[in-house]
Design an enzyme around this catalytic site. Structure first.
Site, PDB file in Angstrom:
ATOM      1  CD  GLU A 109      26.917 135.600  47.453  1.00 35.82           C
ATOM      2  OE1 GLU A 109      28.119 135.889  47.605  1.00 35.82           O
ATOM      3  OE2 GLU A 109      26.078 135.718  48.355  1.00 35.82           O
ATOM      4  CD  GLU A 121      24.806 132.250  50.385  1.00 29.62           C
ATOM      5  OE1 GLU A 121      25.399 133.120  51.069  1.00 29.62           O
ATOM      6  OE2 GLU A 121      25.332 131.652  49.432  1.00 29.62           O
TER       7      GLU A 121
HETATM    8  O1  AHR Z   1      27.489 132.042  53.640  1.00 25.71           O
HETATM    9  C1  AHR Z   1      28.770 132.590  53.536  1.00 25.71           C
HETATM   10  C2  AHR Z   1      29.041 133.154  52.151  1.00 25.71           C
HETATM   11  O2  AHR Z   1      28.211 134.254  51.927  1.00 25.71           O
HETATM   12  C3  AHR Z   1      28.743 132.261  50.972  1.00 25.71           C
HETATM   13  O3  AHR Z   1      29.780 131.398  50.661  1.00 25.71           O
HETATM   14  C4  AHR Z   1      28.554 133.235  49.860  1.00 25.71           C
HETATM   15  O4  AHR Z   1      27.694 132.758  48.868  1.00 25.71           O
HETATM   16  C5  AHR Z   1      28.046 134.480  50.551  1.00 25.71           C
HETATM   17  O5  AHR Z   1      28.764 135.604  50.185  1.00 25.71           O
END
Ligand code: AHR
Length: 505
Positions: free
Chosen positions: A173, A291
């Protein structure tokens, strides 16, 4: 009762379903690792301190590659802290989650756990506070068989065979201002390209993931992908997407979350293909949706965040969302969306796995149990294999301020040639009304007679029903009756429901 007409379009195969579509994510965050997968004092811990009941549930969930060790955590991580004799590993503060990392579990321990659960390791390197050199050192430590100081260190630390990690995330990210070492698209694109080229000098067959956008609502979304890929296209194989959804008080809009994910994937693949065309490249960069989940992030931001510069708890309870039936239906619709893009989403990671926004929950010294979201994932991972197939849906709609008219029903199918099975997944987004699904299977050419047909549903009279420590099996997957009408199957699906239909001709 509303009626939806579904037609299985075996003439419209979407693409092969990559086993990596059913990946997950374990971050050093809250009780994901400590008091999650690892609890040496637990009566069910194995000789390495890992909980056997959790391992069993992870196997049942059916997760392929597991992304590790973060997440935001990775941007402050020194991988060297996590290897070597445990007693000399440093304790560090983790700025991302405002916690203390003991490094009791590191690369070797996690890889051993993955071997035990039968999943693949997908590693993220720190491009937030570190750079190309440290990424190369980790790669050499992990993947070089023998002969260099780093490879020999790994061997001395107990692992003769290399870890053989194929998939690597180039940071996490990096578009997010919350990220340690957050950069502009231009700066990150250059760093990702440089690191990727260097890693491929070690092994051209590595599969490398450049960071895409943290969500489709990021102000830089679109332009970020274009700029990053313009720098890194030749040296990376995937661009990532991250998306979390939550019910912000409008349940109908929440149930339409799959439309956002769909739009997100279409936009990212369009941006990647635009760069491909502008470079005259014949390589295609796929999406690693590394994610995705339901996450009540606003609750975390407002209430649960740990604060105070003298307060760095160890394995605190963080992001322990308890998922309702409605959450699980939306979750199931996200899986449908991923399958619909199986031709371009060839890797995905459910974020996360245990305790932290997770399908599996544990109590220290106590049991482990399945959240509502466990069921759509386990069923889809078990049965949606082979080729993804389009399903035409004719149904009613409802208005949504953002998406216009939202179809009440969404569906996709898969055909597993090896198992001789068709699997169809659908959601009923109606808040109040049951829906009759009339599924036209005439493409099966009479093979429906004599076929074994089963269906399962996730729904409840209480759309907010949950599984908890006190009531771990309040919500389970139930069998659903299927009627046959010639070459069609008919299912009556309750409101706010996710269904799986299996046909084995
Ligand atoms: O999954 C929780 C968090 O969400 C992770 O650490 C991050 O990559 C995202 O913002």
């Amino acid at each position: 009762m509303t009626i939806a007409h579904l037609t299985l379009r075996t003439d419209k195969p979407i693409g092969a379903i990559s086993p990596r579509l059913y990946g997950s994510f374990v971050e050093h965050l809250g009780r994901s690792v400590y008091d999650g997968i690892y609890e040496p004092s637990h009566p069910l811990a194995d000789e390495n301190g890992f909980r056997k009941d959790v391992m069993e549930l992870v196997r049942e969930l059916g997760v392929s590659a597991i992304r590790y060790p973060g997440g935001n955590f990775v941007s402050g991580y020194r991988w060297e802290d996590s290897v070597g004799p445990r007693e000399s590993r440093p304790r560090r503060i983790d700025l991302a989650w405002h916690s203390t990392e003991t490094n009791e579990v590191g690369l070797h321990e996690f890889a051993a756990w993955l071997d035990a659960v039968g999943s693949e390791l997908m590693l993220a390197v720190n491009l937030g506070t570190r750079g190309t050199l440290e990424a190369l050192q980790l790669l050499e430590y992990a993947n070089l068989r023998t002969g260099s100081t780093l490879a020999e260190q790994r061997i001395a630390n107990g692992r003769t065979e290399p870890f053989g990690v194929r998939m690597w995330c180039l940071g996490n990210e990096m578009d997010g201002p919350w990220q340690l070492g957050h950069r502009s698209a231009d700066d990150y694109g250059k760093l990702a390209a440089q690191t990727a080229s260097a890693m491929k000098q070690f092994d051209p067959d590595l599969e490398l993931v450049a960071c895409g956008s943290s969500s489709s609502s990021m102000p830089t979304f679109g332009e970020w992908e274009r700029v990053v890929l313009t720098h890194a296209y030749d040296s990376v194989d995937y661009i990532s997407c991250h998306a979390y959804y939550e019910d912000l008080g409008d349940r109908a809009a929440f149930l339409a979350s799959g439309l956002d994910m769909d739009h997100f994937i279409r936009s990212v693949t369009a941006a990647a293909d635009e760069v491909k065309a502008s470079l005259g490249s014949d390589k295609t960069v796929d999406v690693s949706f590394d994610e995705w989940n339901i996450w009540y992030n606003t609750r975390f931001e407002n209430v649960d965040k740990i604060r105070g510069n003298q307060n760095w708890p160890q394995a605190p309870r963080l992001l322990e969302d308890v998922y309702t039936v409605t959450d699980a239906v939306v979750f199931g619709s996200l899986l449908i969306t991923l399958l619909r893009h199986a031709d371009r989403v060839t890797s995905a990671s459910l974020a996360q796995l245990v305790n932290v926004i997770a399908p599996i929950m544990t109590e220290p010294g106590g049991p482990a149990w399945r959240q509502t979201t466990f069921f759509p994932f386990a069923a889809t991972s078990a049965h949606a294999r082979g080729t993804a197939i389009e399903v035409d849906v004719r149904c009613g709609t409802y208005p949504d301020a953002r998406f216009g008219e939202v179809p009440l029903v969404d569906a996709v199918a898969a055909h597993d040639d090896a198992a001789g099975r068709y699997a169809l997944y659908a959601v009923n987004r109606s808040l109040e009304e049951p829906t009759e699904l009339r599924i036209d299977l005439s493409v099966l050419d009479g093979r429906l007679d004599g076929a074994r047909v089963t269906a399962h549903v996730l729904a409840d009279d209480d759309p907010l029903a949950v599984n908890t420590l006190a009531q771990p099996e309040r919500v389970v997957l139930r069998d659903l009756e299927v009627a046959r009408e010639g070459s069609a199957l008919v299912l009556t699906v309750p409101p706010i429901a996710w269904v799986e239909l299996l046909v084995e001709p």
